[in-house]
Design a protein around this motif. Structure first.
Motif: not given
Lengths: 456, 456
Positions: A47, A69-70, A72
């Motif tokens: 994250h 937040a990720p 990714r």
């Protein structure tokens, strides 16, 4: 490792490896959107963390999920970027490979945005008694300690022992120390006030210790004074000119370095909850690539943020040392963001064969710290065509609120954080007041009956 | 211990000690609001947990903070109640004292609402490979495993190893197993679909294993069949009549007990992510007080929920075994809530010298389980003056949604959870997709490069 195997398929595109998914690394990656490169962003966490709000997690105002937040998902639509969760252990600059716990990753261009950790000035043994705030685990650890302290005080028979549980010491009067002190004070005076039957949470003693002559030293003295008054009014003891010489499970030992203010000699403050925000030390990025460093371990970078002698390696953010107009840049999020964005431009120009942009220049939007409810300080010195601005109190607080909500990455998180804050604001409540057993490792609980699990 | 010392001051009021802050204990405490008693609620955690939504934390849909609230704050305005965070280790029924890790607590009336843990049917060694879901730490552990599995698959070179990371096995076809299977399928098919570059998250294999002939055995067969069809349509392999005979770090071994369906013999499913929801075992409450038990360790209680021979001790919720109309009551939240409320009435009548209310009777509001997006099942057999109701699909799902939001304790959490769900619904996103290093202890990561920290 698979990332490597697959990168071969995109071999004609220069391979840009970015280490670190904080502000610097993330903005470097985003700045390269659409560029003819193959980006691999490495981070040991999955994250991106909005670090400026980490103290809110530590004081149970927000949940970790709301400020992280990720990586990714932030980069999911950027086709030239892949994200790999791995821990970097070194760099082979000869063979141009990043060494990770999951294998080697070759690079043509390397961006190191690995940030910093706390420094205990050679007293690393203090860390277990006085954790700092860098990652989510740190914040969870601190949150457990603060909440557990009130729980322990509630069931403690001896008045002396109770007092130790209700004493909170913040070491370091920078923005984090000030924010934490303000938050703990608010928690003790409002949030918890009805929750206990045997203690009065308002009797908590909150001490903010700063070795220098004033808190918030990066701000104008007038603002430091206003912040001190605000904290004192809210029950925080602000102790400046006082050095911490020892920390153990009983608390801290102070040495008064300014005889005029508090008399000379040693003083012990008994406390089971000490939080460290006094110093930083850069991550080992400079050492990995043999860059010259300052005394905090930050890499002294060239005007284009590359490592001297290695034009293919850039170091940015807290891991870098960069002087502008004779002064080092502050280790704050805007510096990392601007450096990341700049490096992306340099790389893009290079791979597209265009002339490199002018040397990096930091644009100072001003310095902002929140002290408590309705009270923040903001300061921007003259420069860049802007007049001098100094704000304190409600207006600075409103500014702080909007800036933080606006910049909070994770986008959709904004509304949720705002609602959480709105609720906390009106109810003095803290929705995230959980003590999660077994979750925080290395937690220090000096009770006789049980020994805490240690897994770090 | 201070709680004890202080209770002396309220000596004339009967001391009611409630062990456990789950649904049973909390409703017992709330039911005694205003009664002339001195309540001490003991829990080893500081929070009440809305357990029916724990699977949402495990699958990164919600944060722990959204489904848990400090017990203290729930009871903060109830003046006759105090909350003590302590772990109970036994009961001295002679001296009427609860033995805790923080000292002894005397009681006049004792309510044990200590719930249950997983049962591995004598194979406790399976737990480290196949955690279950009871507490927040469990959910965090499972979340890390699921998210980490995708991360590992992404960087894995060998197709075989990749497949093992992308195989998820849910053991037990009750509501938790079904909900988890549905959620993992949704995550793989929608949420993560753009996040990876080397794997297609949709290729994940999700296997739901149930030893009995059908999933959701407490529902009508028609609803079980509908749930099976829904899961199959969403990519979940539902394997019924299949027994798990072994679990290790390589996966599970199955034994087909119904030769007709899958042929006889053994089958191995290679998987690094196995989640257990196959069995429960009551907490040791019955043993503490010498109550008779069923084979799951639940105390067989009298018609007023007291322990035979100990009218001053009540056992409620998952820790109790109670037959009604010849059938044991289900171990679900409504049972615990109704038992807690009933016991409060009994205690109130007793201390006020009024006649005790009639024996406990469970009112079945129906059984509800969500299977996935827009799909739940609801079933209520005839009785209590109500007709038979069986619902499946969208209507049951809408009912599930409203019931859960409505009952979610933590009150102000409702709006936040709703918004989080609304966002997840429209974007297929999961805001809580964090892997927090070091936070989950005992995590099993069979990678060669690193050994996971173990602190349980």
């Amino acid at each position: 490792m698979r990332a490597f195997a697959n990168q071969g398929n995109r071999a004609r595109r220069p391979r840009v490896v970015i280490v670190g998914g904080g502000f610097g690394g993330l903005y470097a990656a985003k700045g390269l959107k659409g560029a003819p490169v193959a980006i691999t962003l490495l981070d040991r966490n999955n994250h991106h963390l909005f670090q400026p709000l980490l103290y809110q997690v530590a004081t149970a105002g927000l949940s970790p999920e709301q400020i992280a937040a990720p990586i990714r998902s932030i980069l999911s639509r950027q086709q030239n970027a892949e994200v790999v969760m791995a821990e970097v252990v070194g760099v082979d600059t000869q063979r141009q490979r990043v060494l990770t716990d999951r294998g080697e990753i070759p690079y043509d261009i390397l961006v190191l945005a690995t940030g910093s950790r706390h420094s205990y000035f050679g007293h690393e043994e203090w860390e277990r008694f006085a954790p700092g705030l860098k990652e989510i685990t740190d914040a969870m650890d601190v949150r457990q300690r603060i909440l557990t302290a009130f729980e322990m005080a509630e069931v403690e028979e001896s008045a002396e022992a109770r007092e130790r549980w209700l004493t909170f010491v913040l070491v370091g009067g920078g923005p984090t120390g000030v924010e934490m002190a303000g938050q703990i004070a608010e928690m003790a005076r409002f949030t918890l006030v009805r929750d206990f039957r045997h203690i009065d949470s308002r009797s908590a003693r909150i001490v903010l210790v700063e070795a220098g002559p004033r808190i918030l030293p990066s701000f104008h003295p007038e603002l430091s004074a206003a912040a001190t008054r605000f904290l004192a009014h809210n029950g925080v003891e602000v102790r400046t000119g006082v050095k911490v010489t020892h920390i153990d499970q009983e608390g801290v030992v102070l040495e008064t370095s300014l005889p005029a203010t508090h008399g000379q000699g040693e003083e012990r403050i008994y406390s089971h909850t000490v939080i460290w925000s006094a110093g930083n030390r850069a991550s080992p990025a400079a050492r990995w690539v043999g860059a010259p460093t300052d005394r905090m371990g930050r890499a002294k970078v060239a005007p284009d943020l590359s490592v001297p002698g290695h034009p293919e390696i850039f170091i940015i953010g807290d891991a870098a040392y960069f002087e502008q107009d004779g002064k080092p840049l502050p280790a704050v999020a805007p510096t990392a963001i601007q450096m990341g964005t700049y490096v992306a431009k340099v790389i893009r120009a290079r791979v597209e064969g265009r002339p490199q942009p002018p040397t990096f220049r930091y644009f100072d939007k001003g310095d902002l710290a929140t002290v408590g409810r309705h009270f923040a300080v903001f300061c921007r010195e003259r420069g860049g065509g802007f007049p001098r601005v100094r704000l304190k109190g409600f207006i600075a607080w409103a500014l702080w609120l909007s800036v933080h909500i606006y910049f909070l990455i994770g986008f959709a998180n904004r509304l949720l954080v705002m609602l959480n804050w709105a609720r906390a604001y009106f109810t003095y409540g803290r929705g995230a007041r959980l003590i999660i057993r077994g979750v925080v490792c290395g937690q220090h609980r000096p009770s006789e009956e049980e020994s805490a699990p240690v897994c770090r």
